[in-house]
Design a protein around this motif. Structure first.
Motif, PDB file in Angstrom:
ATOM      1  N   LEU A 168       0.835  -1.199   0.000  1.00 33.96           N
ATOM      2  CA  LEU A 168       0.000   0.000   0.000  1.00 33.96           C
ATOM      3  C   LEU A 168       0.870   1.250   0.000  1.00 33.96           C
ATOM      4  O   LEU A 168       0.608   2.207  -0.741  1.00 33.96           O
ATOM      5  CB  LEU A 168      -0.925   0.003   1.217  1.00 33.96           C
ATOM      6  N   ALA A 169       1.920   1.237   0.807  1.00 33.46           N
ATOM      7  CA  ALA A 169       2.828   2.383   0.857  1.00 33.46           C
ATOM      8  C   ALA A 169       3.510   2.595  -0.490  1.00 33.46           C
ATOM      9  O   ALA A 169       3.657   3.733  -0.955  1.00 33.46           O
ATOM     10  CB  ALA A 169       3.872   2.173   1.951  1.00 33.46           C
ATOM     11  N   LEU A 170       3.905   1.500  -1.145  1.00 36.05           N
ATOM     12  CA  LEU A 170       4.540   1.610  -2.457  1.00 36.05           C
ATOM     13  C   LEU A 170       3.568   2.161  -3.498  1.00 36.05           C
ATOM     14  O   LEU A 170       3.939   2.978  -4.350  1.00 36.05           O
ATOM     15  CB  LEU A 170       5.060   0.242  -2.906  1.00 36.05           C
ATOM     16  N   ALA A 171       2.312   1.703  -3.443  1.00 38.47           N
ATOM     17  CA  ALA A 171       1.308   2.174  -4.405  1.00 38.47           C
ATOM     18  C   ALA A 171       1.063   3.669  -4.247  1.00 38.47           C
ATOM     19  O   ALA A 171       0.991   4.411  -5.233  1.00 38.47           O
ATOM     20  CB  ALA A 171       0.006   1.400  -4.221  1.00 38.47           C
ATOM     21  N   LEU A 172       0.943   4.137  -3.010  1.00 37.24           N
ATOM     22  CA  LEU A 172       0.715   5.556  -2.773  1.00 37.24           C
ATOM     23  C   LEU A 172       1.930   6.381  -3.188  1.00 37.24           C
ATOM     24  O   LEU A 172       1.786   7.488  -3.719  1.00 37.24           O
ATOM     25  CB  LEU A 172       0.391   5.794  -1.298  1.00 37.24           C
TER      26      LEU A 172
END
Length: 253
Positions: A168-172
Motif C-alpha cells: 500500500l505504501a509503495l502504491a501511494l
C-alpha cells in the motif's frame, strides 16, 4: 449585465452583456462534505483554465474572462450552443452519439497528452493564487488512504500488516510521484462535464475544473498490464473465452 438566468441546480448563471454577448458566471457557496473550501476550488479552476488556454494555447475548455476572488465569482466563456453529453445519452442512448463519445475520449486524451510533464508550470500558476501542496494534490481523493486506509480495514476485521501494508505504501508513493506520466485531470471526468454539439461535428469542450489535479493515470494502466501478465504466467489459458468451453472445470491448485 442586462440579463441573468440561473442554470439550476448549480451555482451557475448565463448572463447577457450590453453588447449582446453571453457569458457564464460561477460563484462560491456552501458545499457539504467538500475536502477543500469553495475559495480554494474557485482559485484552482481559474488556475487550471488559464493554464490550458494561456500557457498551453489549448481550446479544450472555456476561457476565463474575468475573476473576482473577493466576491467569489468568475466569468467564463459561454460554450453554447453545445449541450452536456449526458443529456444526449439519456435522451437517445449511446448508439446515436457514438461520434460524440469518441470526441469526449479524444478530448480527455488530448488533455493528458498536452499536459503530461507540465506539472511544474501548472503548480507555479496555481501557487500565485494561494498555497497548494503538489504532493497531496497529485494523490487527490486517494490521499485519505494514508490516514484512514489501515484503520478502516481494522474496523472491518481484516487488519493490514506486513507485506500488504508495504505494498500500500509503495502504491501511494507511485501515485504521488509518477515521473513523466503525470498529467492534468479535471477531477470529475464524467459525461455531464463535457459539452458537445448535438448535430454535426461534436467539437467537445471539457468543463468543471474546480477539483483538477495532476494524476498518474498512465501508471495505473501499466499496473493493470503487469497484473495481466502475472495472471497469464500463473494460468496460461487466462485469455481463453470460457463461454465457448463446455463443460468448464474449475482450476485447482
Amino acid at each position: 449585465m442586462v440579463e441573468w438566468t440561473r442554470l439550476e441546480p448549480w451555482r451557475v448563471a448565463r448572463g447577457r452583456t450590453d453588447r449582446d454577448e453571453t457569458v457564464i458566471i460561477k460563484w462560491m457557496g456552501s458545499h457539504a462534505g467538500a475536502a477543500q473550501t469553495e475559495a480554494w476550488r474557485l482559485r484552482t479552476e481559474v488556475a487550471a483554465l488559464r493554464f490550458l488556454s494561456e500557457d498551453l494555447g489549448l481550446g479544450l475548455a472555456p476561457r476565463v474572462l474575468a475573476e473576482d476572488f473577493a466576491a467569489g465569482r468568475v466569468i467564463l466563456e459561454d460554450l453554447a450552443p453545445r449541450t452536456a453529453l449526458d443529456v444526449l445519452l439519456r435522451r437517445d442512448g449511446a448508439e446515436p452519439h457514438a461520434e460524440r463519445l469518441v470526441a469526449f475520449a479524444r478530448a480527455r486524451g488530448e488533455l493528458g497528452a498536452f499536459t503530461a510533464g507540465r506539472a511544474e508550470p501548472y503548480y507555479r500558476r496555481r501557487s500565485r493564487l494561494g498555497t497548494v501542496d503538489p504532493a497531496a494534490d497529485r494523490l487527490g481523493r486517494v490521499a485519505g488512504l494514508r490516514r484512514t486506509g489501515l484503520s478502516q480495514t481494522e474496523v472491518l476485521g481484516v487488519p493490514v500488516s506486513g507485506a500488504v501494508e508495504h505494498d500500500l505504501a509503495l502504491a501511494l508513493a507511485e501515485l504521488s510521484d509518477p515521473g513523466p506520466f503525470l498529467a492534468l485531470s479535471s477531477g470529475d471526468p464524467e459525461a455531464n462535464n463535457v459539452l458537445v454539439h448535438a448535430g454535426g461535428a461534436a467539437d467537445a469542450r471539457l468543463i468543471d475544473f474546480r477539483r483538477p489535479n495532476a494524476r498518474p493515470l498512465p501508471h495505473l494502466a501499466g499496473l493493470c498490464s503487469h497484473l495481466a501478465e502475472a495472471l497469464r504466467h500463473r494460468w496460461p489459458d487466462t485469455d481463453v473465452d470460457l463461454t465457448t468451453v463446455a463443460p468448464y472445470t474449475p482450476r485447482r491448485r
